[in-house]
Enzyme design. Structure first.
Site, PDB file in Angstrom:
ATOM      1  N   HIS A 221      27.880  39.849  38.309  1.00 28.15           N
ATOM      2  CA  HIS A 221      28.652  40.872  39.038  1.00 28.15           C
ATOM      3  C   HIS A 221      27.862  42.173  38.932  1.00 28.15           C
ATOM      4  CE1 HIS A 221      31.984  42.898  40.784  1.00 28.15           C
ATOM      5  NE2 HIS A 221      32.906  42.774  39.846  1.00 28.15           N
ATOM      6  N   HIS A 260      25.920  36.383  47.602  1.00 35.30           N
ATOM      7  CA  HIS A 260      27.234  37.018  47.516  1.00 35.30           C
ATOM      8  C   HIS A 260      28.298  35.992  47.861  1.00 35.30           C
ATOM      9  CE1 HIS A 260      30.499  39.860  48.167  1.00 35.30           C
ATOM     10  NE2 HIS A 260      29.793  40.667  47.406  1.00 35.30           N
ATOM     11  N   ASP A 311      23.136  45.330  44.800  1.00 35.17           N
ATOM     12  CA  ASP A 311      22.503  45.570  43.504  1.00 35.17           C
ATOM     13  C   ASP A 311      20.981  45.493  43.562  1.00 35.17           C
ATOM     14  OD1 ASP A 311      24.714  46.162  42.035  1.00 35.17           O
ATOM     15  OD2 ASP A 311      25.052  44.119  41.326  1.00 35.17           O
ATOM     16  N   ARG A 336      33.173  52.576  40.953  1.00 39.93           N
ATOM     17  CA  ARG A 336      34.195  51.556  41.214  1.00 39.93           C
ATOM     18  C   ARG A 336      35.534  51.885  40.574  1.00 39.93           C
ATOM     19  NH1 ARG A 336      33.625  46.375  43.052  1.00 39.93           N
ATOM     20  NH2 ARG A 336      32.164  47.386  44.481  1.00 39.93           N
TER      21      ARG A 336
HETATM   22  N1  ACO Z   1      19.298  33.042  43.635  1.00 41.17           N
HETATM   23  C1  ACO Z   1      19.003  31.771  43.952  1.00 41.17           C
HETATM   24  N2  ACO Z   1      19.898  30.942  44.499  1.00 41.17           N
HETATM   25  C2  ACO Z   1      21.125  31.412  44.727  1.00 41.17           C
HETATM   26  C3  ACO Z   1      21.486  32.721  44.424  1.00 41.17           C
HETATM   27  C4  ACO Z   1      20.523  33.546  43.855  1.00 41.17           C
HETATM   28  N3  ACO Z   1      20.802  34.812  43.522  1.00 41.17           N
HETATM   29  N4  ACO Z   1      22.774  32.918  44.766  1.00 41.17           N
HETATM   30  C5  ACO Z   1      23.212  31.775  45.264  1.00 41.17           C
HETATM   31  N5  ACO Z   1      22.206  30.855  45.238  1.00 41.17           N
HETATM   32  C6  ACO Z   1      22.274  29.479  45.695  1.00 41.17           C
HETATM   33  C7  ACO Z   1      22.862  28.588  44.611  1.00 41.17           C
HETATM   34  O1  ACO Z   1      21.889  28.126  43.713  1.00 41.17           O
HETATM   35  C8  ACO Z   1      23.472  27.502  45.454  1.00 41.17           C
HETATM   36  O2  ACO Z   1      22.420  26.687  45.932  1.00 41.17           O
HETATM   37  P1  ACO Z   1      22.583  25.099  46.070  1.00 41.17           P
HETATM   38  O3  ACO Z   1      23.696  24.914  47.075  1.00 41.17           O
HETATM   39  O4  ACO Z   1      21.256  24.661  46.525  1.00 41.17           O
HETATM   40  O5  ACO Z   1      22.946  24.607  44.697  1.00 41.17           O
HETATM   41  C9  ACO Z   1      24.015  28.261  46.657  1.00 41.17           C
HETATM   42  O6  ACO Z   1      23.174  29.395  46.800  1.00 41.17           O
HETATM   43  C10 ACO Z   1      25.460  28.704  46.492  1.00 41.17           C
HETATM   44  O7  ACO Z   1      25.504  29.523  45.309  1.00 41.17           O
HETATM   45  P2  ACO Z   1      26.779  29.730  44.390  1.00 41.17           P
HETATM   46  O8  ACO Z   1      26.322  30.169  43.042  1.00 41.17           O
HETATM   47  O9  ACO Z   1      27.674  28.544  44.480  1.00 41.17           O
HETATM   48  O10 ACO Z   1      27.474  30.920  45.138  1.00 41.17           O
HETATM   49  P3  ACO Z   1      28.665  31.756  44.566  1.00 41.17           P
HETATM   50  O11 ACO Z   1      29.430  32.231  45.729  1.00 41.17           O
HETATM   51  O12 ACO Z   1      29.406  31.036  43.496  1.00 41.17           O
HETATM   52  O13 ACO Z   1      27.891  32.933  43.837  1.00 41.17           O
HETATM   53  C11 ACO Z   1      26.952  34.938  43.182  1.00 41.17           C
HETATM   54  C12 ACO Z   1      27.846  34.242  44.218  1.00 41.17           C
HETATM   55  C13 ACO Z   1      27.550  34.758  41.783  1.00 41.17           C
HETATM   56  C14 ACO Z   1      26.899  36.414  43.527  1.00 41.17           C
HETATM   57  C15 ACO Z   1      25.549  34.308  43.245  1.00 41.17           C
HETATM   58  O14 ACO Z   1      24.987  34.509  44.523  1.00 41.17           O
HETATM   59  C16 ACO Z   1      24.625  34.847  42.160  1.00 41.17           C
HETATM   60  O15 ACO Z   1      24.666  34.378  41.025  1.00 41.17           O
HETATM   61  N6  ACO Z   1      23.807  35.887  42.493  1.00 41.17           N
HETATM   62  C17 ACO Z   1      22.947  36.503  41.484  1.00 41.17           C
HETATM   63  C18 ACO Z   1      23.754  37.556  40.726  1.00 41.17           C
HETATM   64  C19 ACO Z   1      24.060  38.773  41.554  1.00 41.17           C
HETATM   65  O16 ACO Z   1      23.187  39.294  42.258  1.00 41.17           O
HETATM   66  N7  ACO Z   1      25.303  39.268  41.437  1.00 41.17           N
HETATM   67  C20 ACO Z   1      25.747  40.463  42.133  1.00 41.17           C
HETATM   68  C21 ACO Z   1      26.792  40.109  43.147  1.00 41.17           C
HETATM   69  S1  ACO Z   1      27.215  41.499  44.154  1.00 41.17           S
HETATM   70  C22 ACO Z   1      28.059  42.536  43.135  1.00 41.17           C
HETATM   71  O17 ACO Z   1      28.708  42.154  42.193  1.00 41.17           O
HETATM   72  C23 ACO Z   1      27.940  43.994  43.467  1.00 41.17           C
END
Ligand code: ACO
Length: 374
Positions: A221, A260, A311, A336
């Site tokens: 997050h 996201h 971010d 926030r």
């Molecule tokens: N890097 C690489 N792959 C990713 C990323 C990433 N940052 N985010 C999603 N994916 C991929 C996953 O590995 C998954 O791939 P697959 O289907 O081949 O297994 C697919 O995309 C779906 O990802 P999920 O993790 O299921 O997506 P979810 O909606 O649960 O996650 C999240 C959202 C937690 C933000 C995720 O994208 C992540 O971990 N990002 C990195 C952390 C981040 O930048 N957080 C900030 C969010 S914005 C904020 O809070 C202001």
């Protein structure tokens, strides 16, 4: 009440968990109380946005002046809070210090009732306290005494003054203000939802903000802005960055600052902030860092078709402004907290305890075995 627990969505993905009139997030737009984020980013101060979120309408000139005066009146921290900031070990993460600081400030908040106007009074106190806490902790770590606020500065400018002991430049104040506007609110994200769950038990505003700070800290997050910068800082060249990212993605590693839960076509806020990465890189003569930034972005897109979230540019923008990386997520809190407080008030005035169900996956019912027979 339905007894059905058949519909299960891991991570509550796609679940409508409540109603809100504060913010609309979808693929096509991000609105605070109906106003497009692009317009707010271009024209509004953080203080105007905070007023809008808390009160539902943009302030008039008089309302804004009064609001700023109220915040300024609450900036000074009680001596006992400063003593605790001095007592916390140096190595404690800044988000933990902030969580403790806000919790402690709650004990000095004399408003007892939980009516709307009392909650608004407390919201102003927390809005004012957060930048003072971050700035005071930075000063304490530097062996200095916290600075008294300087009347007349903007919220962004005041933070820079209290943290670094100098007047902000026009650029620093403008860019920090912009990030505060972009970070101020985002519907039912994890930290806001945590604040609403806590509020729904009638726990009180400071408790709910503390719950939200704990939730925002995680790198999935708010903690992603710091993690994104440390990724960019790993590399001396874009070729090196591309190689590393390709390898990481091949091993299913997450790249911080990308992806996201809601946005599939990109994060509106990242698009607004990104031009500042290139502008500030030129001004700081660190174009190679911007090149690394773009190389990572292009590689993630080429391999996974995932866009950066807010971010990703924010980490680098804060770096170019000269902020230490451990205050990046606390600066997110500074913004926030406006959205959290608006949600806390909205939840409170139309409250129903938030208590979902779970699907049981444990052992079937079984007979108790006395201790001597186990
Ligand atoms: N890097 C690489 N792959 C990713 C990323 C990433 N940052 N985010 C999603 N994916 C991929 C996953 O590995 C998954 O791939 P697959 O289907 O081949 O297994 C697919 O995309 C779906 O990802 P999920 O993790 O299921 O997506 P979810 O909606 O649960 O996650 C999240 C959202 C937690 C933000 C995720 O994208 C992540 O971990 N990002 C990195 C952390 C981040 O930048 N957080 C900030 C969010 S914005 C904020 O809070 C202001």
């Amino acid at each position: 009440m339905s007894e059905s627990v058949d519909t299960y969505h891991p991570g509550l993905e796609g679940v409508i968990a409540g109603e809100t009139a504060i913010c609309c997030v979808d693929q096509g737009r991000l609105l605070y109380r109906g106003y497009d984020i692009a317009d707010l980013a271009r024209h509004a101060s953080f203080e105007e946005c905070a007023f809008l979120l808390l009160h539902g309408e943009l302030p008039t000139t008089e309302q804004l002046a009064l609001f700023k005066q109220q915040i300024d009146g609450e900036r000074e921290l009680p001596g006992a809070v400063v003593d605790v900031l001095r007592a916390i070990p140096r190595q404690a993460p800044m988000m933990d210090v902030l969580r403790t600081g806000v919790s402690l400030c709650g004990n000095f908040s004399s408003a007892k009732s939980q009516g709307r106007s009392s909650l608004l009074t407390r919201a102003v106190r927390v809005l004012a306290a957060v930048p003072s806490l971050i700035a005071a902790r930075l000063r304490v770590l530097d062996g200095k005494w916290p600075l008294e606020p300087k009347p007349g500065l903007s919220h962004a400018g005041q933070f820079i003054y209290m943290a670094f002991g100098r007047e902000p430049t026009e650029l620093e104040e403008r860019v920090l203000n912009l990030t505060l506007v972009l970070y101020a609110e985002h519907e039912f994200n994890a930290s806001t939802f945590a604040a609403r769950v806590c509020t729904s038990t009638l726990s009180g505003l400071h408790s709910s903000v503390v719950a939200a700070i704990g939730t925002l800290k995680g790198p999935l997050h708010g903690g992603a802005n710091e993690a994104a910068l440390s990724l960019i800082e790993k590399f001396q060249s874009s070729a090196e960055a591309r190689r590393w990212v390709e390898e990481a993605l091949a091993h299913k590693q997450k790249i911080m600052g990308f992806g996201h839960r809601v946005y599939r076509n990109g994060d509106h806020r990242a698009f607004i902030l990104e031009p500042y990465v290139d502008e500030l890189a030129r001004m700081r003569n660190e174009q190679w860092r911007a090149e690394v930034y773009h190389a990572i972005k292009e590689t993630v897109w080429a391999k996974k078709q995932i866009h950066p979230n807010v971010d990703y540019p924010c980490g680098l923008v804060y770096h170019f402004l000269g902020f230490p990386s451990d205050i990046f997520t606390p600066l997110f809190v500074m913004a926030r907290v406006a959205g959290w407080c608006a949600h806390i008030i909205e939840q409170h005035v139309n409250n129903r305890l938030i208590r979902p169900r779970s699907r049981y996956t444990g052992a079937p019912a079984r007979a108790f075995v006395p201790l001597t027979e186990r």
